[in-house]
Design a protein around this motif. Structure first.
Motif, PDB file in Angstrom:
ATOM      1  N   SER A 163     -23.444 -46.000  -4.066  1.00  0.00           N
ATOM      2  CA  SER A 163     -22.436 -45.797  -4.491  1.00  0.00           C
ATOM      3  C   SER A 163     -23.208 -43.981  -4.645  1.00  0.00           C
ATOM      4  O   SER A 163     -23.831 -43.591  -4.500  1.00  0.00           O
ATOM      5  N   VAL A 164     -22.321 -43.462  -5.388  1.00  0.00           N
ATOM      6  CA  VAL A 164     -22.754 -41.410  -5.713  1.00  0.00           C
ATOM      7  C   VAL A 164     -22.984 -41.513  -6.213  1.00  0.00           C
ATOM      8  O   VAL A 164     -24.524 -40.511  -6.819  1.00  0.00           O
ATOM      9  N   CYS A 165     -22.973 -42.547  -7.758  1.00  0.00           N
ATOM     10  CA  CYS A 165     -24.005 -42.278  -8.656  1.00  0.00           C
ATOM     11  C   CYS A 165     -25.449 -42.431  -8.495  1.00  0.00           C
ATOM     12  O   CYS A 165     -26.328 -41.946  -9.038  1.00  0.00           O
ATOM     13  N   VAL A 188     -18.403 -46.223  -7.154  1.00  0.00           N
ATOM     14  CA  VAL A 188     -17.301 -46.288  -6.611  1.00  0.00           C
ATOM     15  C   VAL A 188     -17.474 -46.258  -5.051  1.00  0.00           C
ATOM     16  O   VAL A 188     -16.669 -46.412  -3.766  1.00  0.00           O
ATOM     17  N   THR A 189     -18.163 -45.343  -5.772  1.00  0.00           N
ATOM     18  CA  THR A 189     -17.526 -44.214  -4.325  1.00  0.00           C
ATOM     19  C   THR A 189     -18.793 -44.315  -3.143  1.00  0.00           C
ATOM     20  O   THR A 189     -19.476 -44.223  -3.410  1.00  0.00           O
ATOM     21  N   HIS A 190     -18.759 -44.217  -1.884  1.00  0.00           N
ATOM     22  CA  HIS A 190     -19.565 -44.524  -0.873  1.00  0.00           C
ATOM     23  C   HIS A 190     -20.426 -43.067  -0.907  1.00  0.00           C
ATOM     24  O   HIS A 190     -19.572 -41.815  -1.209  1.00  0.00           O
ATOM     25  N   GLY A 192     -23.454 -40.072  -0.087  1.00  0.00           N
ATOM     26  CA  GLY A 192     -23.760 -39.141   0.896  1.00  0.00           C
ATOM     27  C   GLY A 192     -23.349 -37.546   1.614  1.00  0.00           C
ATOM     28  O   GLY A 192     -23.890 -36.956   1.587  1.00  0.00           O
ATOM     29  N   CYS A 193     -22.764 -37.587   0.264  1.00  0.00           N
ATOM     30  CA  CYS A 193     -22.077 -36.078  -0.331  1.00  0.00           C
ATOM     31  C   CYS A 193     -23.371 -35.560  -1.320  1.00  0.00           C
ATOM     32  O   CYS A 193     -23.494 -34.263  -1.607  1.00  0.00           O
ATOM     33  N   GLY A 194     -24.544 -35.723  -1.223  1.00  0.00           N
ATOM     34  CA  GLY A 194     -25.409 -35.307  -2.375  1.00  0.00           C
ATOM     35  C   GLY A 194     -25.053 -35.461  -3.364  1.00  0.00           C
ATOM     36  O   GLY A 194     -25.639 -34.698  -4.774  1.00  0.00           O
ATOM     37  N   ALA A 195     -23.487 -35.863  -3.971  1.00  0.00           N
ATOM     38  CA  ALA A 195     -23.049 -35.666  -5.925  1.00  0.00           C
ATOM     39  C   ALA A 195     -22.662 -34.576  -6.162  1.00  0.00           C
ATOM     40  O   ALA A 195     -23.292 -33.839  -7.106  1.00  0.00           O
ATOM     41  N   LEU A 196     -22.389 -33.926  -4.788  1.00  0.00           N
ATOM     42  CA  LEU A 196     -21.611 -32.721  -5.340  1.00  0.00           C
ATOM     43  C   LEU A 196     -21.293 -32.138  -6.195  1.00  0.00           C
ATOM     44  O   LEU A 196     -20.970 -31.057  -7.594  1.00  0.00           O
ATOM     45  N   CYS A 197     -20.225 -33.372  -6.949  1.00  0.00           N
ATOM     46  CA  CYS A 197     -19.144 -32.629  -7.793  1.00  0.00           C
ATOM     47  C   CYS A 197     -19.938 -32.783  -9.023  1.00  0.00           C
ATOM     48  O   CYS A 197     -19.478 -31.403  -9.803  1.00  0.00           O
ATOM     49  N   PRO A 198     -19.836 -34.329  -9.377  1.00  0.00           N
ATOM     50  CA  PRO A 198     -21.193 -34.507 -10.504  1.00  0.00           C
ATOM     51  C   PRO A 198     -22.370 -33.202 -10.564  1.00  0.00           C
ATOM     52  O   PRO A 198     -22.452 -32.882 -11.949  1.00  0.00           O
ATOM     53  N   ALA A 199     -22.682 -32.389  -9.970  1.00  0.00           N
ATOM     54  CA  ALA A 199     -23.220 -31.416 -10.114  1.00  0.00           C
ATOM     55  C   ALA A 199     -22.505 -30.128 -10.221  1.00  0.00           C
ATOM     56  O   ALA A 199     -24.037 -28.994 -11.289  1.00  0.00           O
ATOM     57  N   GLY A 203     -15.647 -34.370 -12.076  1.00  0.00           N
ATOM     58  CA  GLY A 203     -15.648 -36.107 -11.271  1.00  0.00           C
ATOM     59  C   GLY A 203     -15.843 -36.154 -10.416  1.00  0.00           C
ATOM     60  O   GLY A 203     -14.865 -35.364  -9.998  1.00  0.00           O
ATOM     61  N   CYS A 204     -16.549 -36.984  -9.320  1.00  0.00           N
ATOM     62  CA  CYS A 204     -16.149 -37.714  -8.241  1.00  0.00           C
ATOM     63  C   CYS A 204     -15.043 -37.768  -8.419  1.00  0.00           C
ATOM     64  O   CYS A 204     -14.340 -38.746  -8.738  1.00  0.00           O
ATOM     65  N   TYR A 205     -14.200 -37.810  -7.279  1.00  0.00           N
ATOM     66  CA  TYR A 205     -13.054 -38.005  -7.051  1.00  0.00           C
ATOM     67  C   TYR A 205     -12.473 -38.583  -5.436  1.00  0.00           C
ATOM     68  O   TYR A 205     -10.860 -39.075  -5.087  1.00  0.00           O
ATOM     69  N   GLY A 206     -13.794 -38.874  -5.215  1.00  0.00           N
ATOM     70  CA  GLY A 206     -13.942 -40.301  -4.123  1.00  0.00           C
ATOM     71  C   GLY A 206     -13.431 -40.115  -2.852  1.00  0.00           C
ATOM     72  O   GLY A 206     -13.139 -40.770  -2.074  1.00  0.00           O
ATOM     73  N   CYS A 207     -14.362 -38.177  -1.977  1.00  0.00           N
ATOM     74  CA  CYS A 207     -13.448 -38.386  -1.047  1.00  0.00           C
ATOM     75  C   CYS A 207     -14.602 -38.757   0.004  1.00  0.00           C
ATOM     76  O   CYS A 207     -14.093 -38.302   1.310  1.00  0.00           O
ATOM     77  N   PHE A 208     -15.618 -39.387  -0.024  1.00  0.00           N
ATOM     78  CA  PHE A 208     -16.319 -39.976   0.701  1.00  0.00           C
ATOM     79  C   PHE A 208     -15.782 -42.087   0.987  1.00  0.00           C
ATOM     80  O   PHE A 208     -16.454 -41.922   2.037  1.00  0.00           O
ATOM     81  N   GLY A 209     -14.454 -41.867  -0.218  1.00  0.00           N
ATOM     82  CA  GLY A 209     -14.164 -43.454   0.116  1.00  0.00           C
ATOM     83  C   GLY A 209     -14.736 -44.391  -0.276  1.00  0.00           C
ATOM     84  O   GLY A 209     -15.961 -44.342  -0.634  1.00  0.00           O
TER      85      GLY A 209
HETATM   86  S1  SF4 Z   1     -15.717 -36.068  -4.710  1.00  0.00           S
HETATM   87 FE1  SF4 Z   1     -16.187 -35.951  -2.654  1.00  0.00          FE
HETATM   88  S2  SF4 Z   1     -18.104 -34.232  -2.688  1.00  0.00           S
HETATM   89 FE2  SF4 Z   1     -17.488 -34.894  -4.823  1.00  0.00          FE
HETATM   90  S3  SF4 Z   1     -18.944 -36.047  -5.918  1.00  0.00           S
HETATM   91 FE3  SF4 Z   1     -17.792 -37.559  -4.527  1.00  0.00          FE
HETATM   92  S4  SF4 Z   1     -17.996 -37.742  -2.682  1.00  0.00           S
HETATM   93 FE4  SF4 Z   1     -18.864 -35.833  -3.785  1.00  0.00          FE
END
Ligand code: SF4
Ligand code: SF4
Length: 247
Positions: A163-165, A188-190, A192-199, A203-209
């Motif tokens: 997960s993004v966590c 709950v999100t896959h 792969g983004c490197g936790a862009l949003c928490p950085a 909050g993550c909004y689940g764009c990686f599904g």
């Molecule tokens: S919203 Fe997308 S880019 Fe942002 S933390 Fe979640 S998966 Fe990564």
């Protein structure tokens, strides 16, 4: 020795994930010395007949023609890599799956009778077996290069299935949900983004599904406690990955 062939195919999509490949400016020239680009209309009008060693497929299946086309591409491809939210979970256009497509057609188009479309937008894996799926809207260029270079090296790609966590912890980020009460779909999100949003303290909004086996029922009370109403919950789980399996 002949170089392996690479083909890039577009289905219903915005082309953003194909552009991610073109955006690999530093890596693209060395890559083209190792593979022959056999079909990639976004980059070159030159094309050569299959079969192809690797096919990259962007976009979802939304027309009867696309159903036939993806079957043909699968037959022509040794390795099939699907890229982006459209190809892996139907994309934004899968919002049609929740509504009446005939109504959309009559409202949006001047001559709706000319539009030949399916009632649903579905991921590529709903139609043919796929070898690798890269999530995101658009995908992460590092993951794309990992798949291509691992193919050239004859090894399996190193793709995350957590997960993004996990990325958040690897980066040593402060949890926005725990520290600031910001609703976050990271658990709950896959990855792969490197936790862009928490950085950037969002909050993550689940764009990686959804990750593999997401525990959504455990997360929902937390999201509610941090201020998400029913409408927001519904929206956040049905934006980029409407046809994805969150539960
Ligand atoms: S919203 Fe997308 S880019 Fe942002 S933390 Fe979640 S998966 Fe990564
Ligand atoms: S900020 Fe989100 S992704 Fe990061 S650890 Fe907290 S819940 Fe997980």
């Amino acid at each position: 020795m002949d170089r392996p062939t690479l083909a890039v195919w577009k289905f219903t999509s915005c082309d953003g994930c194909q552009l991610t490949l073109l955006d690999c400016e530093d890596e693209l020239l060395p890559l083209t010395e190792r593979v022959e680009i056999a079909h990639f209309p976004e980059a070159t009008p030159r094309t050569r007949p299959g079969p192809y060693d690797v096919s990259i497929v962007e976009g979802s299946v939304t027309t009867p023609t696309e159903v036939e086309r993806i079957r043909w591409i699968r037959e022509q491809s040794r390795v099939l890599v699907v890229v982006g939210a459209c190809a892996t979970s139907g994309g934004i256009q899968a919002l049609r799956n929740l509504a009446d497509v005939d109504e959309f057609r009559s409202v949006v188009y001047a001559s709706p009778e000319l539009i030949d479309t399916l009632a649903t937008s579905t991921p590529i894996s709903a139609h043919v077996p796929v070898d690798y799926e890269l999530r995101g809207c658009p995908i992460d260029r590092g993951q794309l290069l990992e798949v291509l270079t691992s193919f050239l090296a004859g090894r399996a790609p190193d793709l995350p299935d957590t997960s993004v966590c996990t990325d958040c912890k690897r980066r040593g980020l402060t949890c926005v949900m725990v520290a600031h009460g910001t609703p976050c779909l990271g658990p709950v999100t896959h990855a792969g983004c490197g936790a862009l949003c928490p950085a950037v303290r969002r909050g993550c909004y689940g764009c990686f599904g959804p990750m593999n086996g997401p525990n959504v029922p455990a997360l929902i009370p937390l999201l509610r406690r941090h201020g998400m109403g029913e409408g927001e919950l519904d929206r956040v789980f049905h934006t980029f990955t409407t046809a994805g399996e969150w539960t």
